[in-house]
Design a protein around this motif. Sequence first.
Motif, PDB file in Angstrom:
ATOM      1  N   ASN A 299       0.802  -1.228   0.000  1.00 46.56           N
ATOM      2  CA  ASN A 299       0.000   0.000   0.000  1.00 46.56           C
ATOM      3  C   ASN A 299       0.835   1.278   0.000  1.00 46.56           C
ATOM      4  N   ILE A 300       2.098   1.160  -0.372  1.00 45.31           N
ATOM      5  CA  ILE A 300       2.978   2.333  -0.477  1.00 45.31           C
ATOM      6  C   ILE A 300       3.541   2.383  -1.893  1.00 45.31           C
ATOM      7  N   TRP A 301       3.419   3.540  -2.548  1.00 43.97           N
ATOM      8  CA  TRP A 301       3.979   3.698  -3.880  1.00 43.97           C
ATOM      9  C   TRP A 301       5.484   3.918  -3.774  1.00 43.97           C
ATOM     10  N   GLU A 302       6.243   3.023  -4.402  1.00 44.08           N
ATOM     11  CA  GLU A 302       7.702   3.110  -4.380  1.00 44.08           C
ATOM     12  C   GLU A 302       8.216   3.387  -5.783  1.00 44.08           C
ATOM     13  N   ASN A 303       9.234   4.250  -5.862  1.00 48.20           N
ATOM     14  CA  ASN A 303       9.822   4.581  -7.160  1.00 48.20           C
ATOM     15  C   ASN A 303      10.525   3.365  -7.752  1.00 48.20           C
ATOM     16  N   PHE A 304      10.291   3.151  -9.035  1.00 47.79           N
ATOM     17  CA  PHE A 304      10.925   2.031  -9.726  1.00 47.79           C
ATOM     18  C   PHE A 304      11.963   2.522 -10.734  1.00 47.79           C
ATOM     19  N   SER A 305      11.564   3.484 -11.577  1.00 45.99           N
ATOM     20  CA  SER A 305      12.488   3.994 -12.586  1.00 45.99           C
ATOM     21  C   SER A 305      11.931   5.287 -13.164  1.00 45.99           C
ATOM     22  N   SER A 306      12.733   5.991 -13.943  1.00 46.14           N
ATOM     23  CA  SER A 306      12.280   7.199 -14.630  1.00 46.14           C
ATOM     24  C   SER A 306      12.982   7.305 -15.974  1.00 46.14           C
ATOM     25  N   GLN A 307      12.336   8.002 -16.914  1.00 45.32           N
ATOM     26  CA  GLN A 307      12.878   8.205 -18.259  1.00 45.32           C
ATOM     27  C   GLN A 307      12.493   9.589 -18.755  1.00 45.32           C
ATOM     28  N   ILE A 308      13.260  10.106 -19.729  1.00 45.67           N
ATOM     29  CA  ILE A 308      12.908  11.327 -20.436  1.00 45.67           C
ATOM     30  C   ILE A 308      12.099  10.932 -21.660  1.00 45.67           C
ATOM     31  N   SER A 309      10.931  11.526 -21.801  1.00 46.66           N
ATOM     32  CA  SER A 309      10.070  11.172 -22.931  1.00 46.66           C
ATOM     33  C   SER A 309      10.752  11.503 -24.248  1.00 46.66           C
ATOM     34  N   GLY A 310      10.520  10.665 -25.259  1.00 48.70           N
ATOM     35  CA  GLY A 310      11.150  10.831 -26.561  1.00 48.70           C
ATOM     36  C   GLY A 310      10.508  11.930 -27.382  1.00 48.70           C
ATOM     37  N   ILE A 311      10.948  12.034 -28.623  1.00 46.32           N
ATOM     38  CA  ILE A 311      10.468  13.097 -29.499  1.00 46.32           C
ATOM     39  C   ILE A 311       8.958  13.030 -29.715  1.00 46.32           C
ATOM     40  N   ASN A 312       8.401  11.834 -29.601  1.00 40.96           N
ATOM     41  CA  ASN A 312       6.949  11.657 -29.730  1.00 40.96           C
ATOM     42  C   ASN A 312       6.260  11.543 -28.368  1.00 40.96           C
ATOM     43  N   GLY A 313       7.010  11.903 -27.298  1.00 37.49           N
ATOM     44  CA  GLY A 313       6.454  11.820 -25.953  1.00 37.49           C
ATOM     45  C   GLY A 313       6.427  10.412 -25.384  1.00 37.49           C
ATOM     46  N   THR A 314       7.141   9.493 -26.036  1.00 32.16           N
ATOM     47  CA  THR A 314       7.055   8.078 -25.655  1.00 32.16           C
ATOM     48  C   THR A 314       8.066   7.711 -24.576  1.00 32.16           C
ATOM     49  N   THR A 315       7.701   6.730 -23.783  1.00 31.81           N
ATOM     50  CA  THR A 315       8.598   6.083 -22.823  1.00 31.81           C
ATOM     51  C   THR A 315       8.366   4.583 -22.912  1.00 31.81           C
ATOM     52  N   ASN A 316       9.388   3.836 -22.535  1.00 31.78           N
ATOM     53  CA  ASN A 316       9.298   2.370 -22.577  1.00 31.78           C
ATOM     54  C   ASN A 316      10.103   1.816 -21.409  1.00 31.78           C
ATOM     55  N   PHE A 317       9.403   1.391 -20.364  1.00 34.12           N
ATOM     56  CA  PHE A 317      10.056   0.897 -19.149  1.00 34.12           C
ATOM     57  C   PHE A 317      10.154  -0.627 -19.191  1.00 34.12           C
ATOM     58  N   GLU A 318      11.352  -1.152 -18.899  1.00 32.20           N
ATOM     59  CA  GLU A 318      11.548  -2.599 -18.790  1.00 32.20           C
ATOM     60  C   GLU A 318      11.454  -2.992 -17.323  1.00 32.20           C
ATOM     61  N   ILE A 319      10.595  -3.963 -17.035  1.00 35.28           N
ATOM     62  CA  ILE A 319      10.344  -4.412 -15.662  1.00 35.28           C
ATOM     63  C   ILE A 319      10.901  -5.819 -15.483  1.00 35.28           C
ATOM     64  N   ASP A 320      11.805  -5.972 -14.531  1.00 35.40           N
ATOM     65  CA  ASP A 320      12.328  -7.292 -14.177  1.00 35.40           C
ATOM     66  C   ASP A 320      11.498  -7.826 -13.017  1.00 35.40           C
ATOM     67  N   THR A 321      10.679  -8.835 -13.281  1.00 32.76           N
ATOM     68  CA  THR A 321       9.766  -9.330 -12.240  1.00 32.76           C
ATOM     69  C   THR A 321      10.495  -9.947 -11.050  1.00 32.76           C
TER      70      THR A 321
END
Length: 278
Positions: free
Chosen positions: A73-95
Amino acid sequence: TFIINIFDKNFVSSYDEFIESFSLKINSKFSDIKIAPNIPIYGQKFNISSALTTELGNKIPNKNVSIQFLNDNIWENFSSQISGINGTTNFEIDTLSLQPEDEFKFRLSWQGDQFTSAISQNITVSMFRAFNNISLRILSNVDQMFKNEPSTIQILLYNIGNSELNVSIPDISIEISPVLTYSIVQIDYLALAKFKPGDITEILIKIDVTTLDQMSILVSIEAINEVTQEEVSFETSKMFDIYAPILEDLVFGYFTLIMIGIFVLVWAVMYVYVRRQS
């Protein structure tokens, strides 16, 4: 900037007394949110991609977008990125970096700027969890086991789960009580190294049974799911009654001694008879 003048139904204005000015920001949103693959497998990596845009669909590039996950029940930071030219981001999650669960909650966030409002978007990801399970059975090659006779025991392994497991030989334990001498006479190393769902294999052991009434066998194995790195263990046990050999087996086993005894007895009778006749 808007200037608002409040007036009543008779169009009587309040003029400067209630005049206020304020600025409006355009709303932002995360669009085209995708999870690849659609149902990730726990133990493997997956991706969460999206595009940061205005509510009108205009791309918002070069902004710091963060992703968080819900942990107790606590939001924890996982990662951050700078959005691309089209505003896109793509986060890779290691389960494997997360606790093993059937479902995860993530949140995409952007803090906004002077022209565009901040935005947060919750994402629920269902996870495919491997079912690691092996059925063990212990069987005898005969209906009855007899004292002072070797017996062959079959250990049957059946992968009833939905995952491939690796069972290495050092992780197989066979305990016999009371302690008896045994040897493994058959084992399929290749089948155990890649033990796939639905596969069946057997281990045969030969036991030198002594003069005892009962024998207990305990089999335990450990296996690893090399995809999820989960380690699992299974065990089973069985008690066997040991019987004395039946009469015909005794006669057959000691046939030579019996024949020698009969020959000696006949010879002795004949010897005594001859001596008396003389």
